[in-house]
Design a protein around this motif. Structure first.
Motif: not given
Length: 103
Positions: A95-103
């Motif tokens: 989930x943390x990787x997905x959030x970083x990828x979105x921003x």
């Protein structure tokens, strides 16, 4: 002032290099001198300290007969079968990787 220090350091580097070359030549000449006599007396052969060929073949054949093949009794399994399913820590990092990828 730094020019003097650089000159002195270069001087010592050149002196060290000169002595290393000279000592290498001296060491090689001594090695060749003793190597000549060692080859004349048969000391360069690798088997000069071993027994006769007959004794060696007897020992080698006895050693070969004693060797036994042992079968591997451990069961083989893949490492992926022991993994935990849906670990919370893995989900957290995904989930943390997905959030970083979105921003």
């Amino acid at each position: 002032m730094s020019g003097i220090i650089q000159t002195i350091s270069n001087f010592f580097i050149r002196v060290f290099a000169f002595f290393s070359v000279v000592f290498k030549l001296v060491a090689n000449s001594i090695k060749n001198f003793f190597g000549f006599f060692a080859s004349r007396f048969g000391l360069t052969q690798t088997d000069y300290f071993l027994e006769t060929d007959e004794a060696q073949t007897m020992k080698r054949s006895e050693a070969k007969e004693r060797i036994e093949n042992k079968q591997d009794t451990t069961s083989s399994y893949s490492a992926t079968t022991n993994r935990r399913k849906k670990a919370k820590i893995d989900d957290y990092f995904l989930n943390m990787a997905r959030e970083v990828k979105k921003t």
